[in-house]
Design an enzyme around this catalytic site. Structure first.
Site, PDB file in Angstrom:
ATOM      1  N   GLN A  52       0.764  -0.927  -0.025  1.00 34.14           N
ATOM      2  CA  GLN A  52      -0.258  -0.094   0.274  1.00 34.14           C
ATOM      3  C   GLN A  52       0.834   1.353   0.126  1.00 34.14           C
ATOM      4  O   GLN A  52       1.703   1.016   0.552  1.00 34.14           O
ATOM      5  CB  GLN A  52      -1.075   0.160   1.648  1.00 34.14           C
ATOM      6  N   HIS A  62      -0.361   7.676   7.631  1.00 29.47           N
ATOM      7  CA  HIS A  62      -1.701   8.223   8.148  1.00 29.47           C
ATOM      8  C   HIS A  62      -0.777   9.272   9.087  1.00 29.47           C
ATOM      9  O   HIS A  62      -0.223  10.010   9.277  1.00 29.47           O
ATOM     10  CB  HIS A  62      -1.632   7.014   9.431  1.00 29.47           C
TER      11      HIS A  62
HETATM   12 ZN   LIG Z   1      -4.820   2.651   7.815  1.00 32.23          ZN
END
Ligand SMILES: [Zn+2]
Ligand SMILES: [Zn+2]
Length: 646
Positions: free
Chosen positions: A384, A388
């Protein structure tokens, strides 16, 4: 009399028992001719269902998704009937509509079908359709329904019925055919003018590998033959652009049964492509104030118990890895978020330090059933482009806008201009489904909507689609063939900051909880590369493509000069190769075309004498003879026209 509210807010007073079809008729004959399905108070109904209460009614035609769904599902009944007539003794299970067409899962017993049988099945199904049979729904008692299917020895339908409540069971009849069905049909089979079966595949009953393997027959149907023809052309084009096929041809990635299914192996060309995508995003992220972090591929089971992932996915995913002596348990990382929460927790922050933006190209592992695996789009290990953001509620709006900017930058740089955004908010009628306080939710939802509005996004609001821990914004991309892909999401999260007890010191000197944003513009590297391949057909933007140019010496005599040219291209930071094989230039050009190399640089006698190169573009355009400097300028100009800086 009852009151029927239409989508435009108009209210019609009609007699109790009026059908959606009659309502359509009262609006216009044209609509009545085209209406094929309806929804009454959020429930799909037949166009012939008598309406007995006040409520809101939506009428659907073939042009609506809901209309297509009814059309395709109704066709699945017709195909099932054809199958029963051609293969007596088979057992039917379920036959829903899907995004493009429908399928029917069938237990063929000892019999089997293959694509060779499609024409005869299609012919039979069309014959049935031409009979213009009406679809009739009828209620049956549980007892009646059970004995109907027990008599046929169809244990699948029996199992389905056993899980239904008496009083809610309906059968659908058309022609001589009956099926257990909840409803949602077109008025009659005559509207179906073209039926095409597309493929057969194995599918376990109820998706469970422990159950019997059934045969799933996929098909599609249309109200006009012409539409089927167009659809099949589109499918042909999609086949050519299948990322699994292109991935092989362009030598980007492979799979090995020895390594394990669903675990992509990136070949040098693919790894270089990924690297460029990563560098591209890293550069933009750096400007946007992100900091890169690195976390391990496994984490203690406790970590995911804390995050809640274990309770949600633990049982159905990869099982814990145990240490030999200490009896510790670790899980393959299914998400990067818990690790990033602990990074946040490693340092005390005050409101002045926020937002903190931690980014990682983090590889995660999720179990997918082998039957669900598909090229790079459904895999068991993927990376990914995760980040965050930890911020205060006051910062949420700006942070969200920044993430939208970054996502739009990514999409524009890669040539995606057709996309929509979906804002997923709470279902206000079911507040218990969500954690966090109402005030925060309102602020977060408003922040997303404001951000989408201020950024001029083409968005829709879907209520009830939010995650239990917060609202989100999803980007849906339409590719070159008009297919929809869901890409990365931006999610607001109140849950993890609480579970990991994340805090910061506010201006009031009190401790507060930050809000967390999860975001991944690509979604995952694997899925994104698959989408890029299918969208561009392998003709990546020039800045991204693995090999930008190939030097083709006309004969051995010109190899020295060709090498000099290559060297000079490399000095201009153009990614180039040389094809020194003892083949004709014509053959080399054809192969370079297949490899989608944007520029072919032909060098022979003339070029060597004039210290130039002859340039041919992928697709055949002749750019004539240039010197390397001029060619390099041309490449740079083209790159700069798509790849702006963030
Ligand atoms: Zn996450
Ligand atoms: Zn049905």
């Amino acid at each position: 009399m009852i009151k029927i509210t239409l989508p435009d807010g108009a209210v019609k007073e009609v007699e109790k028992g009026t059908t959606p079809f009659s309502v359509a008729q009262s609006i216009s004959e044209g609509l009545a001719r085209n209406v094929i399905s309806a929804k009454f108070n959020d429930t799909t109904v037949e166009t012939t269902t008598p309406l007995t209460t006040d409520g809101s009614l939506t009428l659907y035609t073939w042009n609506d998704d809901e209309g297509k769904k009814a059309f395709w599902h109704s066709t699945s009944h017709v195909v099932a009937q054809a199958l029963e007539e051609l293969y007596p003794g088979i057992k039917l299970t379920i036959g829903p509509a899907i995004e493009n067409g429908f399928y029917y899962d069938v237990d063929f017993g000892e019999q089997g079908i293959s694509e060779k049988d499609f024409p005869s099945i299609e012919k039979k199904a069309l014959e049935i359709a031409r009979g213009k049979h009406d679809y009739h729904m009828r209620s049956v008692s549980k007892q009646e329904a059970l004995s109907y299917y027990k008599e046929q020895g169809n244990e699948y339908k029996v199992e389905l019925i056993e899980n239904l409540e008496d009083g809610t069971i309906t059968f659908c009849d058309h022609s001589t055919f009956t099926d257990l069905c909840r409803g949602g049909h077109i008025p009659n089979t005559g509207i179906i003018k073209a039926i095409k079966l597309l493929s057969v595949a194995g599918a376990y009953w109820r998706g469970d590998e422990k159950n019997t393997q059934l045969t799933r027959v996929y098909g599609i149907s249309f109200p006009k033959q012409k539409e089927l023809t167009e659809y099949l052309q589109l499918l042909e084009e999609a086949k050519k652009r299948d990322h699994r096929k292109l991935g092989k041809e362009l030598e980007l990635f492979t799979f090995s049964q020895k390594v394990g299914q669903g675990l992509p192996l990136w070949l040098p060309n693919g790894a270089a492509l990924r690297e460029r995508l990563e560098q591209f995003l890293k550069k933009a992220q750096k400007k946007a104030g992100y900091e890169m972090v690195v976390t391990p591929h496994i984490g203690q089971k406790e970590l995911y118990v804390t995050s809640g992932h274990y309770a949600k996915y633990g049982e159905d995913s990869f099982q814990p890895i145990r240490t030999p002596k200490e009896d510790e348990e670790f899980l393959l990382k299914p998400m990067n978020c818990p690790h990033h929460c602990e990074i946040y927790n490693s340092h005390p922050f005050s409101y002045k330090d926020l937002p903190k933006r931690y980014a990682e190209f983090g590889t995660v592992y999720r179990y997918e059933q082998s039957g669900e695996l598909h090229g790079l789009t459904r895999v068991r290990g993927f990376t990914q482009d995760d980040a965050h953001i930890f911020c205060t509620t006051e910062q949420l709006n700006d942070e969200f806008k920044n993430v939208i900017d970054l996502t739009l930058y990514v999409l524009n740089s890669l040539g995606f201009d057709n996309f929509t955004a979906q804002v997923s908010v709470r279902d206000l009628e079911n507040p218990d489904k969500y954690i966090g306080n109402t005030d925060d939710w309102e602020k977060a939802e408003q922040a997303i909507i404001n951000a989408a509005e201020e950024k001029g996004l083409n968005y829709v609001i879907e209520s009830g689609e939010a995650a239990f821990y917060g609202p989100k914004l999803d980007f849906m991309i339409k590719d070159a063939l008009g297919r929809n892909w869901q890409l990365g999401t931006i999610q607001v999260d109140y849950n993890l900051p609480k579970r990991f007890d994340l805090t910061y010191k506010g201006s009031d000197n009190e401790m507060h909880r930050p809000v967390m944003i999860h975001r991944a513009p690509f979604g995952s590297m694997e899925r994104f590369v698959a989408l890029l391949l299918e969208h561009t057909g392998g003709n990546f933007p020039l800045w991204l493509i693995p090999i930008q140019a190939i030097v083709l010496p006309v004969s051995e005599k010109h190899e020295k000069y060709a090498e000099k040219v290559l060297n000079s291209l490399e000095n201009h930071e153009i990614r180039a190769l040389i094809d020194k094989r003892n083949e004709t230039v014509g053959k080399k050009i054809r192969e370079a075309e297949l490899k989608k190399i944007p520029f072919m640089i032909i060098v022979g006698e003339q070029e060597e004498e004039s210290a130039t190169i002859s340039v041919r573009r992928h697709g055949g355009e002749d750019l004539g003879s240039l010197n390397v400097d001029a060619f390099s300028d041309l490449v740079t100009t083209e790159i700069n026209s798509t790849l702006k800086s963030f």
